[in-house]
Design an enzyme around this catalytic site. Structure first.
Site, mmCIF file in Angstrom:
data_model
loop_
_atom_site.group_PDB
_atom_site.id
_atom_site.type_symbol
_atom_site.label_atom_id
_atom_site.label_comp_id
_atom_site.label_asym_id
_atom_site.label_seq_id
_atom_site.Cartn_x
_atom_site.Cartn_y
_atom_site.Cartn_z
ATOM 1 C CD GLU A 30 -2.743 0.976 2.584
ATOM 2 O OE1 GLU A 30 -3.465 1.946 2.831
ATOM 3 O OE2 GLU A 30 -2.658 -0.021 3.318
ATOM 4 N NE ARG A 83 2.823 -8.144 10.397
ATOM 5 C CZ ARG A 83 2.759 -7.024 9.660
ATOM 6 N NH1 ARG A 83 3.572 -6.015 9.894
ATOM 7 N NH2 ARG A 83 1.887 -6.897 8.716
ATOM 8 C CE LYS A 133 3.049 0.328 5.014
ATOM 9 N NZ LYS A 133 2.555 0.074 3.672
HETATM 10 P P1 ATP Z 1 2.859 -2.190 8.367
HETATM 11 O O1 ATP Z 1 1.893 -3.054 9.116
HETATM 12 O O2 ATP Z 1 4.268 -2.345 8.784
HETATM 13 O O3 ATP Z 1 2.463 -0.776 8.329
HETATM 14 P P2 ATP Z 1 1.618 -3.187 6.064
HETATM 15 O O4 ATP Z 1 1.379 -4.623 6.246
HETATM 16 O O5 ATP Z 1 0.478 -2.277 6.275
HETATM 17 O O6 ATP Z 1 2.868 -2.745 6.909
HETATM 18 P P3 ATP Z 1 1.643 -3.293 3.231
HETATM 19 O O7 ATP Z 1 2.059 -2.243 2.306
HETATM 20 O O8 ATP Z 1 0.211 -3.644 3.334
HETATM 21 O O9 ATP Z 1 2.211 -2.898 4.653
HETATM 22 O O10 ATP Z 1 2.509 -4.613 3.010
HETATM 23 C C1 ATP Z 1 2.910 -5.109 1.759
HETATM 24 C C2 ATP Z 1 3.357 -6.524 1.945
HETATM 25 O O11 ATP Z 1 4.433 -6.621 2.866
HETATM 26 C C3 ATP Z 1 2.248 -7.392 2.495
HETATM 27 O O12 ATP Z 1 2.197 -8.587 1.765
HETATM 28 C C4 ATP Z 1 2.638 -7.621 3.914
HETATM 29 O O13 ATP Z 1 2.147 -8.843 4.383
HETATM 30 C C5 ATP Z 1 4.151 -7.576 3.854
HETATM 31 N N1 ATP Z 1 4.713 -7.162 5.133
HETATM 32 C C6 ATP Z 1 4.443 -6.033 5.813
HETATM 33 N N2 ATP Z 1 5.103 -6.005 6.983
HETATM 34 C C7 ATP Z 1 5.842 -7.143 7.044
HETATM 35 C C8 ATP Z 1 6.740 -7.717 8.000
HETATM 36 N N3 ATP Z 1 7.028 -7.091 9.155
HETATM 37 N N4 ATP Z 1 7.300 -8.905 7.723
HETATM 38 C C9 ATP Z 1 7.024 -9.531 6.566
HETATM 39 N N5 ATP Z 1 6.191 -9.062 5.631
HETATM 40 C C10 ATP Z 1 5.596 -7.886 5.856
HETATM 41 MG MG MG Z 2 -1.378 -3.219 5.244
#
Ligand code: ATP
Ligand code: MG
Length: 570
Positions: free
Chosen positions: A46, A274, A284
Site C-alpha cells: 500500500e 511477519r 509504517k
Molecule cells: P505495516 O503493518 O508495517 O504498516 P503493512 O502490512 O500495512 O505494513 P503493506 O504495504 O500492506 O504494509 O505490506 C505489503 C506486503 O508486505 C504485504 O504482503 C505484507 O504482508 C508484507 N509485510 C508487511 N510487513 C511485514 C513484516 N514485518 N514482515 C514480513 N512481511 C511484511
Molecule cells: Mg497493510
C-alpha cells in the site's frame, strides 16, 4: 534418469529438500504435480509509507520464489483507499524493489485498475442473492457485529429484494448518497465464529478523488473485497501474506467460490510470520510518527529500519538477502535479534569493502628519527578477502596521527598497543617506539615523540623480535578531514512498542547519533562519492552519506567490526 543414484547424490537431494522452507515445499509440489506449469507471485504494497525491513523480507520471499522456480512476480500497488496520491511513497517503493535487484513482471499494477471488474462482481453477487445494501450507519454495523463468543444481529435491511439492492447499489455509484449513508455487505452468516464472515462490508461511499481514477468513483471496494480478486485477475498461483490474514482466508475463499470460472488459476493463500526485530518498531504508522515528530531526519535516516534508511546506512542488497535467508520463513510470530541484521551486513562487507585507514580520534605522533622532509608511499592491501581488489599506496611521513585510545600512559601487561617505552607496528609501515609524552598545561596528552626502526619497513620484523600490537595511522600532512556519524540503536528497549501503558517514543535512545568532527582519513577517501562503502581498519564498516560533498566528506558508520554488546569493553 534411470541410473541409480549414488549415496552421495541422494544425500545431496535430501539435504536440499531439508533446507526448503515450507512455502518452497508447497511450490515444488505444485510444480511436480502439474497443478501449475509456472508460478506467479506478487508483492502488494500500500503506497502509504516507505518500505521497511519487514517488507524487504516479503519482497525477497516473493521475488526469490519467482527467480528460483523460473516464474514471475508482479508488483501491485494496493490503492483501494482514495487518499491523496503520494507519489513520493510510490516512487520510493519502486526504487527500493529495484535496489534489491528485482524486476517485476510487466508493468506496475494497481488494484484501482480492477475497480470496474470488482464492480461487476459485486453486481453478480447481488443478483445471486449474496450481497445487500445496508442503510445502517458504521456505528450500528459494528455495534451489531457481536463478539467472538456472541453472535451478531442481522441487519433489518438484510432481506431486501435483488431488484431493490441492484437499484440502490447503482444509485450509490451514481453519487446519490452521502458518505456513510449506505454500504454494500456480503450476505454470509451473522453468527459465524469467524468475525470476518459476519456480513462484511464490500463497498463504502467516499466522495473523494482517487489519485488514479480521479472522480470516476464515489464508491470504493474494501481491501477484503479487492485483495483476493486482484490475485485472481492476475493469475497469481501463490498468494503469500502475513499471519494476520489467516482469518481473512475463509472470506477470500467465499468470494472466489462465487466468481470463479472453470479453467482459471485459483490463487492459494499461504501465510507466514511477519518479521519483528528487537529494538525496532516496524509499522509504517509508527515510522511516520518518528518522521513527523522530528525524532529522525526523515524516512531515510540511517537509524530507521526502512530500506532507504538501511541503504543510506551502508547496507547492501546482498546483506539483506543473507539476513532473510538466515531468518527463514516461520509459521509463528517471533522476534529476531537485531544483531543478526548487523551480522549479515558484516558478513557481506567483509568480503567486498575496500579497506582504508581512518583515525577517528586523532593523537599526533612525531617520529623524531625520520628525515624531516621525507615522504614515502607504502603499499597496502585493499581487501585481504579479495585478491583481485589489489593494493594501493599510502603516504607515510614523520608526523602521523594514531587513535587516541591506542595509547595509554598507565598500561598493564595485557595492553599491547602503544605505551611509554613500548613498541608497536604501524600497519603496512614500520615498528615505532614511544620515547616521550608531551602534555598541555592541563595535563592532557597532545603529542607522542617516537622513533621508528628503518629496517622494519612494511611492518616486518628485521630480527625476529616480536611486537604484539598493530595500529592504524594516517600521515598528518596527507590526511583528509572527514566527519563521521556513529549510530547506536534508536530505541533503548528491546520491544519499544510492546508496553501497554507507554508509548514507544518514550524508549527513544537520546544517544543514538553522535558526530565525530575532523577525523583523519588517508587520501584515497578524496574521490569517494555518496554510497561508497569502506572498512576503516579496526573501526568498522562505513558508507559515504548523501549529505557529503567535495568540501565536507560525511561518513556513516554502518556497523562496528564486532558486536560490542557481546563483549562490552572489548
Ligand atoms: P505495516 O503493518 O508495517 O504498516 P503493512 O502490512 O500495512 O505494513 P503493506 O504495504 O500492506 O504494509 O505490506 C505489503 C506486503 O508486505 C504485504 O504482503 C505484507 O504482508 C508484507 N509485510 C508487511 N510487513 C511485514 C513484516 N514485518 N514482515 C514480513 N512481511 C511484511
Ligand atoms: Mg497493510
Amino acid at each position: 534418469m534411470n541410473e541409480a543414484m549414488t549415496e552421495k547424490e541422494t544425500n545431496e537431494i535430501r539435504e536440499e529438500k531439508k533446507s526448503l522452507n515450507f512455502i518452497e515445499q508447497i511450490v515444488e509440489e505444485d510444480l511436480k504435480s502439474g497443478k501449475h506449469k509456472e508460478i506467479i507471485t506478487r508483492f502488494p504494497p500500500e503506497p502509504n509509507g516507505y518500505l521497511h525491513i519487514g517488507h524487504a523480507k516479503s519482497i525477497i520471499l516473493n521475488f526469490g520464489l519467482g527467480e528460483k522456480y523460473n516464474g514471475k512476480t508482479n508488483l501491485r500497488f494496493d490503492d483501494t483507499n482514495p487518499v491523496k496520491e503520494d507519489v513520493e511513497y510510490a516512487d520510493s517503493i519502486l526504487e527500493d524493489v529495484k535496489w534489491l535487484g528485482y524486476k517485476w513482471h510487466g508493468e506496475v499494477r494497481y488494484a484501482s485498475d480492477y475497480f470496474e471488474q470488482l464492480y461487476e462482481w459485486a453486481i453478480k453477487l447481488i443478483k445471486d442473492g449474496y450481497a445487500y445494501v445496508d442503510d445502517q450507519s458504521g456505528e450500528e454495523i459494528s455495534a451489531t457485529r457481536g463478539t467472538p463468543l456472541q453472535p451478531g444481529k442481522e441487519s433489518p435491511f438484510r432481506n431486501r429484494s435483488v431488484e431493490e439492492n441492484l437499484d440502490l447499489f447503482e444509485r450509490m455509484r451514481k453519487g446519490e448518497f452521502k458518505d456513510g449513508e449506505k454500504v454494500l455487505r456480503a450476505k454470509i452468516d451473522m453468527s459465524s465464529p469467524n468475525m470476518h464472515m459476519r456480513d462484511p462490508v464490500m463497498y463504502r461511499i467516499k466522495h473523494a478523488e482517487h489519485h488514479r481514477t480521479g472522480n470516476k468513483w464515489c464508491i470504493y471496494p474494501m481491501y477484503d473485497f479487492t485483495h483476493g480478486q486482484s490475485d485472481y485477475i492476475e493469475g497469481i498461483t501463490h498468494s503469500i501474506c502475513t499471519l494476520e490474514f489467516e482469518n481473512h482466508r475463509p472470506l477470500y475463499d467465499w468470494f472466489l467460490d462465487r466468481i470463479y470460472e472453470e479453467g482459471k488459476t485459483r490463487p492459494r493463500q499461504i501465510e507466514f510470520a511477519r518479521l519483528n526485530l528487537s529494538y525496532t518498531v516496524m509499522s509504517k504508522r509508527k515510522l511516520l510518527k518518528l518522521v513527523e515528530n522530528g525524532y529522525v531526519s526523515g524516512w531515510d535516516d540511517p537509524r530507521m529500519p526502512t530500506i532507504s534508511g538501511l541503504r543510506r546506512r551502508g547496507y547492501t542488497p546482498e546483506s539483506l538477502k543473507i539476513f532473510a535467508e538466515k531468518v527463514g520463513v516461520a509459521k509463528r510470530e517471533n522476534i529476531i535479534d537485531v544483531g543478526l541484521l548487523e551480522y549479515s551486513v558484516r558478513e557481506h562487507l567483509n568480503k567486498t569493502a575496500q579497506r582504508l585507514m581512518t583515525v577517528l580520534d586523532p593523537l599526533k605522533v612525531t617520529i623524531t628519527n625520520y628525515p624531516e622532509d621525507k615522504e614515502e608511499m607504502l603499499p597496502a592491501v585493499n581487501n585481504p578477502e579479495d585478491e583481485s581488489a589489489g593494493t594501493r599506496e599510502v603516504p607515510f611521513s614523520g608526523t602521523l596521527y594514531i587513535e587516541r585510545e591506542d595509547f595509554r600512559e598507565e598500561a598493564n601487561r595485557k595492553f599491547f598497543r602503544l605505551k611509554p617505552g613500548g613498541e608497536v607496528r604501524l600497519r603496512y609501515a614500520y615498528f615505532i617506539k614511544c620515547n616521550e609524552v608531551i602534555k598541555d598545561e592541563n595535563g592532557n596528552i597532545t603529542e607522542l615523540l617516537c622513533t621508528y626502526d628503518p629496517l622494519s619497513k612494511g611492518g616486518k620484523s628485521p630480527d625476529g623480535r616480536k611486537v604484539k600490537g598493530t595500529l592504524h595511522w594516517v600521515s598528518a600532512k596527507h590526511a583528509v578531514d572527514v566527519d563521521v556519524r556513529l549510530y547506536d540503536r534508536l530505541f533503548s528497549d528491546e520491544t519499544p512498542d510492546g508496553h501497554k501503558d507507554k508509548d514507544f517514543t518514550e524508549f527513544i535512545n537520546p544517544e543514538s547519533l553522535s558526530v565525530l568532527k575532523n577525523c583523519k582519513s588517508e587520501p584515497f577517501i578524496k574521490n569517494a562519492v555518496p554510497g561508497d562503502r569502506f572498512q576503516f581498519e579496526r573501526k568498522g564498516y562505513f558508507c559515504v552519506d548523501k549529505d557529503s560533498s567535495k568540501d565536507k566528506i560525511i561518513i556513516n558508520r554502518t556497523v562496528a567490526l564486532r558486536d560490542s554488546r557481546s563483549k562490552k569493553n572489548g
